[in-house]
Motif scaffolding. Structure first.
Motif, PDB file in Angstrom:
ATOM      1  N   SER A  47       0.832  -1.206   0.000  1.00  0.00           N
ATOM      2  CA  SER A  47       0.000   0.000   0.000  1.00  0.00           C
ATOM      3  C   SER A  47       0.862   1.248   0.000  1.00  0.00           C
ATOM      4  O   SER A  47       2.013   1.239   0.441  1.00  0.00           O
ATOM      5  CB  SER A  47      -0.939   0.000   1.211  1.00  0.00           C
ATOM      6  N   ARG A 102      -5.005   7.145  -1.083  1.00  0.00           N
ATOM      7  CA  ARG A 102      -4.339   5.901  -0.701  1.00  0.00           C
ATOM      8  C   ARG A 102      -4.606   4.793  -1.724  1.00  0.00           C
ATOM      9  O   ARG A 102      -5.742   4.604  -2.187  1.00  0.00           O
ATOM     10  CB  ARG A 102      -4.813   5.439   0.673  1.00  0.00           C
ATOM     11  N   GLU A 143      -4.122   0.681  -2.335  1.00  0.00           N
ATOM     12  CA  GLU A 143      -3.850  -0.616  -1.702  1.00  0.00           C
ATOM     13  C   GLU A 143      -3.997  -1.712  -2.750  1.00  0.00           C
ATOM     14  O   GLU A 143      -5.029  -1.809  -3.428  1.00  0.00           O
ATOM     15  CB  GLU A 143      -4.816  -0.884  -0.548  1.00  0.00           C
ATOM     16  N   GLU A 163      -6.562   2.056   8.913  1.00  0.00           N
ATOM     17  CA  GLU A 163      -5.643   1.611   7.873  1.00  0.00           C
ATOM     18  C   GLU A 163      -5.541   2.634   6.746  1.00  0.00           C
ATOM     19  O   GLU A 163      -4.461   2.945   6.267  1.00  0.00           O
ATOM     20  CB  GLU A 163      -6.113   0.274   7.309  1.00  0.00           C
ATOM     21  N   TRP A 164      -6.691   3.149   6.318  1.00  0.00           N
ATOM     22  CA  TRP A 164      -6.663   4.121   5.238  1.00  0.00           C
ATOM     23  C   TRP A 164      -5.910   5.388   5.626  1.00  0.00           C
ATOM     24  O   TRP A 164      -5.272   6.025   4.805  1.00  0.00           O
ATOM     25  CB  TRP A 164      -8.087   4.497   4.848  1.00  0.00           C
TER      26      TRP A 164
END
Length: 571
Positions: free
Chosen positions: A400, A487, A489, A554-555
């Motif tokens: 990511s 972002r 991933e 997470e983001w």
């Protein structure tokens, strides 16, 4: 005839005069499906049934039974074989369809000619002759050639078909594959409606009419593709794989304007392939050329000035070529261990390229790698590499990366090119091939955009780390571009053997933001696009498979690995 339900035989054979052989019947339902009542068939029909269970005959009220003893071993097998006499088809003057199928589980034929017969007089009005492992050595019978439409006699014992040049004006399809005893090929010049000819494992290039559209001559003893090949102007498919005696290919093969498929896999003794293959086709349709496992010394010679671009899909699996042309839209060159360079494009209307596969091509030079990564990979590309190239301005270890955006810049819409480096597989893996499915989840301002690329098939085991270059094609629209950061991933599934699926280790990833793409969309090379709802503080997103709290953290987390972009390169 395929039996899909009880009664289909009655419908399709209604009152027809037929000859049927039911071999090795072991269930009453088989008899009921095909031959339940005599009224299903016309007068003079003959049905022969063989079985080891005599009780089936009694239950089906079959009166005429020929019983043999029960020997063992090979004798037992032979006792179940049928021997046809010369008068086998006598009185069947109006028979139009004749089919004999070989038992799929056995290499031995169950139908034989009686005594020293070489051929049988067949019904003169036959339209379809389908006889697998035919024991006849010739077809010297008085057929009404105007009736015959289809001949399918694979694995036959034929040495020749007929004398002279019959007027086979109705013949459309002919299959004689694996008829290895065939010494003399038929003259088919008068078969003016012939479209499909399959003579795999035969020995000479047949004289065929110009109407043929499919010609399969794999594993034959053919020594030359003659200049008159250009006369077959309707030809769309020509396959000649593993013709070990093939030495010469006429350059006039490139005059076949309708050709869509050309295969020369394993033709290792061809002295050279005509250079015209790469620069004489001017086609509006896709053209698939397969030159797998051929000698590197027979590679065509070319220069970039001579090559012209057209929709050519080229497969060069397992070859020793050292240089390839630039006039390609799709290239499969896996295991070409000696391959070093690629010709730059010259006036290419199809550049950038769509699909490029260089699995285990470890000798590619820097110029070739740069061409693949920066210029050609419009769909996807695969090549050996352990690190994300500097071309990708936003990089991270593992899977990511968060890209920081320039607030002062108005983006309009964005496209991106991505790089994913996969770890090599286990050397002891017994499955030598895989399908790789790579997806990218891009968090935008109002939704998560999902890019899912087509499955990338690897014909061989990856001998080391490889990188996958992926083009997004689709753009992120302005109202979904975040103000500060975005972002990316990446996820990858490796399908080794259905239903087995594993998740390979992603060593690194990279992203480069680009302007919208001007090339035409191609479903084989470009991703499918979908979206997922963006999470909020109260909801959760089960589609992504993680809880709202964990996914939100997470983001927003910092990307793994060092920032490899200077301030001047940030956008």
């Amino acid at each position: 005839m395929r039996i899909n339900y009880l009664g289909v035989a009655k419908e399709r054979l209604n009152s027809w005069k037929v000859f049927i052989v039911l071999d090795d019947v072991d269930k009453l339902e088989q008899l009921e499906a095909v031959a339940n009542e005599l009224m299903w068939f016309g007068t003079g029909s003959r049905i022969i049934v063989t079985t080891e269970n005599k009780y089936l005959f009694k239950r089906h009220d079959i009166k005429h039974i020929y019983e043999v003893s029960s020997p063992s071993g090979n004798e037992g097998h032979e006792s179940r074989e049928l021997f046809l006499e010369e008068k086998a088809f006598r009185g069947m003057d109006n028979l139009q369809f004749l089919r004999f199928y070989k038992q799929w589980w056995s290499d031995k034929a169950t139908l034989h000619l009686h005594e020293d017969l070489d051929c049988l007089p067949l019904p003169r009005k036959l339209k379809l002759l389908h006889w697998e492992s035919c024991p006849m050595k010739s077809l010297s019978f008085p057929l009404r050639s105007k009736c015959l439409i289809e001949i399918k006699m694979k694995e036959s014992k034929l040495k020749k078909l007929w004398e002279g040049v019959p007027m086979l004006r109705s013949l459309k399809k002919m299959e004689l594959s694996r008829s290895t005893s065939l010494e003399e090929l038929p003259n088919l010049s008068e078969a003016v409606n012939l479209q499909h000819l399959d003579m795999r494992d035969c020995h000479k290039f047949p004289l065929v009419p110009y109407t043929v559209s499919e010609l399969h001559l794999d594993s034959t003893g053919i020594r030359e593709v003659p200049p008159w090949i250009s006369d077959l102007y309707r030809l769309t498919q020509l396959t000649m794989s593993y013709c070990m005696k093939l030495r010469k290919i006429s350059p006039r093969i490139c005059e076949l304007r309708m050709l869509q498929l050309l295969q020369f896999t394993g033709c290792i003794n061809v002295k050279y392939f005509p250079a015209e293959i790469f620069h004489s086709f001017y086609l509006w349709h896709e053209f698939n050329l397969t030159l797998d496992y051929i000698d590197k010394n027979s590679s065509p010679t070319f220069t970039s000035e001579e090559t012209h671009d057209f929709p050519l899909h080229l497969s060069l699996f397992g070859n020793g070529f050292e240089k390839l042309p630039g006039s390609l839209s799709e290239l499969h060159a896996d295991n070409c261990a000696s391959l070093e360079s690629l010709s730059p494009p010259y006036g290419s209307s199809h550049d950038p390229k769509l699909i490029l596969k260089f699995i285990n091509c470890w000798n590619l030079d820097q110029q070739a790698r740069k061409l693949i990564i920066e210029k050609w990979a419009c769909g996807y590309a695969v090549l050996p590499h352990s690190n994300v190239p500097d071309y990708f301005s936003h990089q991270a270890r593992r899977s990511s990366r968060t890209v920081h955006l320039n607030r002062r810049k108005s983006y309009g819409s964005l496209r991106f090119k991505a790089c994913v480096v996969l770890h090599r597989r286990d050397e002891l893996d017994v499955v030598p091939y895989s399908n790789f499915q790579i997806s990218c989840y891009v968090r935008g301002r109002r939704s998560i955009t999902v890019y899912k690329w087509p499955e990338i098939y690897a014909h061989c085991q990856l001998c080391g780390n490889h990188m996958f270059i992926l083009n997004s094609y689709f753009t992120l629209e302005e109202d979904n571009i975040p103000e500060r950061k975005m972002r990316f991933e990446f996820k990858c599934l490796e399908k080794k053997n259905y239903p087995e699926t594993v998740t390979p280790k992603i060593l690194g990833c990279g992203v480069k933001l680009l302007k919208p793409c001007s090339s035409k969309y191609d479903s084989k090379a470009h991703p499918e696009l979908s979206s997922l709802p963006l999470e909020d503080n109260e909801g959760n997103n089960n589609n992504v498979g993680k809880s709202s709290r964990r996914k939100k953290r997470e983001w927003s987390s910092v990307a793994e690995g060092p920032e490899r972009t200077s301030k001047n390169l940030r956008i």
